[in-house]
Design a protein around this motif. Structure first.
Motif, PDB file in Angstrom:
ATOM      1  N   VAL A   1     -14.437 -19.939  38.600  1.00  0.00           N
ATOM      2  CA  VAL A   1     -13.475 -20.787  38.949  1.00  0.00           C
ATOM      3  C   VAL A   1     -12.102 -20.419  38.729  1.00  0.00           C
ATOM      4  O   VAL A   1     -12.097 -19.883  37.814  1.00  0.00           O
ATOM      5  CB  VAL A   1     -13.900 -22.226  38.894  1.00  0.00           C
ATOM      6  N   GLU A   2     -11.082 -20.730  39.341  1.00  0.00           N
ATOM      7  CA  GLU A   2      -9.845 -20.346  39.103  1.00  0.00           C
ATOM      8  C   GLU A   2      -8.782 -21.811  39.229  1.00  0.00           C
ATOM      9  O   GLU A   2      -9.017 -22.537  40.207  1.00  0.00           O
ATOM     10  CB  GLU A   2      -9.333 -19.511  40.233  1.00  0.00           C
ATOM     11  N   GLY A   3      -8.410 -22.130  38.101  1.00  0.00           N
ATOM     12  CA  GLY A   3      -7.345 -23.102  38.082  1.00  0.00           C
ATOM     13  C   GLY A   3      -6.066 -22.451  38.106  1.00  0.00           C
ATOM     14  O   GLY A   3      -5.554 -21.473  37.847  1.00  0.00           O
ATOM     15  N   GLU A   4      -4.907 -23.334  38.724  1.00  0.00           N
ATOM     16  CA  GLU A   4      -3.651 -23.059  38.689  1.00  0.00           C
ATOM     17  C   GLU A   4      -2.694 -24.004  38.486  1.00  0.00           C
ATOM     18  O   GLU A   4      -2.893 -25.351  38.511  1.00  0.00           O
ATOM     19  CB  GLU A   4      -3.419 -21.950  39.964  1.00  0.00           C
ATOM     20  N   ALA A   5      -1.394 -23.862  38.216  1.00  0.00           N
ATOM     21  CA  ALA A   5      -0.077 -24.320  37.996  1.00  0.00           C
ATOM     22  C   ALA A   5       0.854 -23.806  38.451  1.00  0.00           C
ATOM     23  O   ALA A   5       0.969 -22.579  38.576  1.00  0.00           O
ATOM     24  CB  ALA A   5       0.081 -24.755  36.433  1.00  0.00           C
ATOM     25  N   GLY A   6       2.084 -24.499  38.803  1.00  0.00           N
ATOM     26  CA  GLY A   6       3.212 -24.229  39.294  1.00  0.00           C
ATOM     27  C   GLY A   6       3.114 -23.232  40.438  1.00  0.00           C
ATOM     28  O   GLY A   6       3.652 -22.275  40.648  1.00  0.00           O
ATOM     29  N   ALA A   7       2.274 -23.969  41.445  1.00  0.00           N
ATOM     30  CA  ALA A   7       2.187 -23.306  42.941  1.00  0.00           C
ATOM     31  C   ALA A   7       1.736 -21.675  42.579  1.00  0.00           C
ATOM     32  O   ALA A   7       2.198 -21.019  43.416  1.00  0.00           O
ATOM     33  CB  ALA A   7       3.525 -23.204  43.558  1.00  0.00           C
ATOM     34  N   GLY A   8       0.821 -21.621  41.825  1.00  0.00           N
ATOM     35  CA  GLY A   8       0.222 -20.276  41.624  1.00  0.00           C
ATOM     36  C   GLY A   8       0.876 -19.294  40.639  1.00  0.00           C
ATOM     37  O   GLY A   8       0.239 -18.239  40.474  1.00  0.00           O
ATOM     38  N   LEU A   9       2.061 -19.798  40.099  1.00  0.00           N
ATOM     39  CA  LEU A   9       2.776 -19.003  38.878  1.00  0.00           C
ATOM     40  C   LEU A   9       1.914 -18.465  37.920  1.00  0.00           C
ATOM     41  O   LEU A   9       1.977 -17.380  37.099  1.00  0.00           O
ATOM     42  CB  LEU A   9       3.951 -19.707  38.565  1.00  0.00           C
ATOM     43  N   VAL A  10       0.898 -19.588  37.303  1.00  0.00           N
ATOM     44  CA  VAL A  10       0.084 -19.157  36.269  1.00  0.00           C
ATOM     45  C   VAL A  10      -1.270 -19.570  36.943  1.00  0.00           C
ATOM     46  O   VAL A  10      -1.549 -20.791  37.564  1.00  0.00           O
ATOM     47  CB  VAL A  10       0.326 -20.327  35.216  1.00  0.00           C
ATOM     48  N   LYS A  11      -2.233 -18.761  36.601  1.00  0.00           N
ATOM     49  CA  LYS A  11      -3.643 -19.018  37.025  1.00  0.00           C
ATOM     50  C   LYS A  11      -4.590 -18.712  36.188  1.00  0.00           C
ATOM     51  O   LYS A  11      -4.428 -17.719  35.214  1.00  0.00           O
ATOM     52  CB  LYS A  11      -4.303 -17.994  38.108  1.00  0.00           C
ATOM     53  N   ALA A  12      -5.809 -19.467  35.804  1.00  0.00           N
ATOM     54  CA  ALA A  12      -6.546 -19.203  34.702  1.00  0.00           C
ATOM     55  C   ALA A  12      -7.994 -19.327  35.451  1.00  0.00           C
ATOM     56  O   ALA A  12      -8.412 -19.983  36.359  1.00  0.00           O
ATOM     57  CB  ALA A  12      -6.538 -20.410  33.616  1.00  0.00           C
TER      58      ALA A  12
ATOM     59  N   ILE B   1      -0.138 -14.624  34.588  1.00  0.00           N
ATOM     60  CA  ILE B   1       1.099 -15.345  34.428  1.00  0.00           C
ATOM     61  C   ILE B   1       1.915 -14.478  35.246  1.00  0.00           C
ATOM     62  O   ILE B   1       2.394 -13.275  34.948  1.00  0.00           O
ATOM     63  CB  ILE B   1       1.473 -15.372  33.157  1.00  0.00           C
ATOM     64  N   ASP B   2       2.807 -14.874  36.270  1.00  0.00           N
ATOM     65  CA  ASP B   2       3.648 -14.333  37.168  1.00  0.00           C
ATOM     66  C   ASP B   2       4.946 -14.022  36.011  1.00  0.00           C
ATOM     67  O   ASP B   2       5.473 -15.007  35.386  1.00  0.00           O
ATOM     68  CB  ASP B   2       4.054 -15.045  38.183  1.00  0.00           C
ATOM     69  N   PRO B   3       5.276 -12.942  36.089  1.00  0.00           N
ATOM     70  CA  PRO B   3       6.495 -12.331  35.091  1.00  0.00           C
ATOM     71  C   PRO B   3       7.824 -13.354  35.215  1.00  0.00           C
ATOM     72  O   PRO B   3       8.581 -13.186  34.454  1.00  0.00           O
ATOM     73  CB  PRO B   3       6.800 -11.166  35.365  1.00  0.00           C
ATOM     74  N   SER B   4       8.118 -13.794  36.629  1.00  0.00           N
ATOM     75  CA  SER B   4       9.182 -14.528  36.846  1.00  0.00           C
ATOM     76  C   SER B   4       9.382 -15.713  36.064  1.00  0.00           C
ATOM     77  O   SER B   4      10.550 -16.384  35.929  1.00  0.00           O
ATOM     78  CB  SER B   4       9.268 -14.939  38.542  1.00  0.00           C
ATOM     79  N   ILE B   5       8.348 -16.019  35.548  1.00  0.00           N
ATOM     80  CA  ILE B   5       8.473 -17.433  34.715  1.00  0.00           C
ATOM     81  C   ILE B   5       9.123 -17.271  33.173  1.00  0.00           C
ATOM     82  O   ILE B   5       9.329 -18.052  32.525  1.00  0.00           O
ATOM     83  CB  ILE B   5       7.237 -18.474  34.602  1.00  0.00           C
ATOM     84  N   PHE B   6       9.137 -15.869  32.809  1.00  0.00           N
ATOM     85  CA  PHE B   6       9.281 -15.524  31.518  1.00  0.00           C
ATOM     86  C   PHE B   6      10.818 -15.781  31.268  1.00  0.00           C
ATOM     87  O   PHE B   6      11.562 -14.590  31.465  1.00  0.00           O
ATOM     88  CB  PHE B   6       8.886 -14.358  30.950  1.00  0.00           C
ATOM     89  N   ASP B   7      11.188 -17.032  31.004  1.00  0.00           N
ATOM     90  CA  ASP B   7      12.906 -16.993  30.700  1.00  0.00           C
ATOM     91  C   ASP B   7      12.791 -17.694  29.265  1.00  0.00           C
ATOM     92  O   ASP B   7      12.260 -18.952  29.093  1.00  0.00           O
ATOM     93  CB  ASP B   7      13.414 -18.045  31.916  1.00  0.00           C
ATOM     94  N   PRO B   8      13.379 -16.847  28.110  1.00  0.00           N
ATOM     95  CA  PRO B   8      13.252 -17.803  26.880  1.00  0.00           C
ATOM     96  C   PRO B   8      14.024 -19.019  26.900  1.00  0.00           C
ATOM     97  O   PRO B   8      13.403 -19.713  25.858  1.00  0.00           O
ATOM     98  CB  PRO B   8      14.341 -16.767  26.068  1.00  0.00           C
ATOM     99  N   ASN B   9      14.796 -19.448  27.691  1.00  0.00           N
ATOM    100  CA  ASN B   9      15.198 -20.947  27.745  1.00  0.00           C
ATOM    101  C   ASN B   9      14.253 -21.964  28.424  1.00  0.00           C
ATOM    102  O   ASN B   9      14.362 -23.065  28.382  1.00  0.00           O
ATOM    103  CB  ASN B   9      16.407 -21.009  28.547  1.00  0.00           C
TER     104      ASN B   9
END
Length: 115
Positions: free
Chosen positions: A37-48, A61-69
């Protein structure tokens, strides 16, 4: 049924039914390990991805979410995706177990009486 056995004949039927149930349960447990099964969060930005037994097998994990802040946001999204996958795994496990137990006349939600 053989005459003279009475309750022993019924007991033999029950034992055979229990053995069949145990065999079906083992087959179902093996199937649950293969079903994903696949779970997701952030409209699919992270899928488990997890097995129907709940074992986490992958994380995307979509690389676009990697912001140190935004470290806490990323962590929250990862946890949310994992929890979503685990919830879907539990739901799928319940569905698969219901297939095994439905022939026994057990009340809904009783689950695995042998586990």
């Amino acid at each position: 049924m053989l005459k003279g056995l009475g309750n022993l004949g019924d007991m033999a039927k029950m034992m055979k039914a229990a053995q069949e149930m145990q065999s079906k349960m083992a087959e179902t447990q093996e199937a649950l390990a293969r079903i994903t099964v696949e779970g997701e969060a952030g409209a699919g930005l992270v899928k488990a991805t997890a097995t129907a037994k709940g074992e986490l097998t992958g994380l995307e994990i979509d690389p676009s979410i990697f912001d140190p802040n935004e470290k806490e946001v990323v962590e929250d999204l990862i946890l949310a995706a994992i929890k979503d996958a685990q919830a879907k795994a539990a739901e799928r496990m319940e569905q698969e177990m219901a297939k095994v137990t439905e022939g026994l006349g057990l009340p809904p939600g009783m689950g695995n009486p042998f586990g």
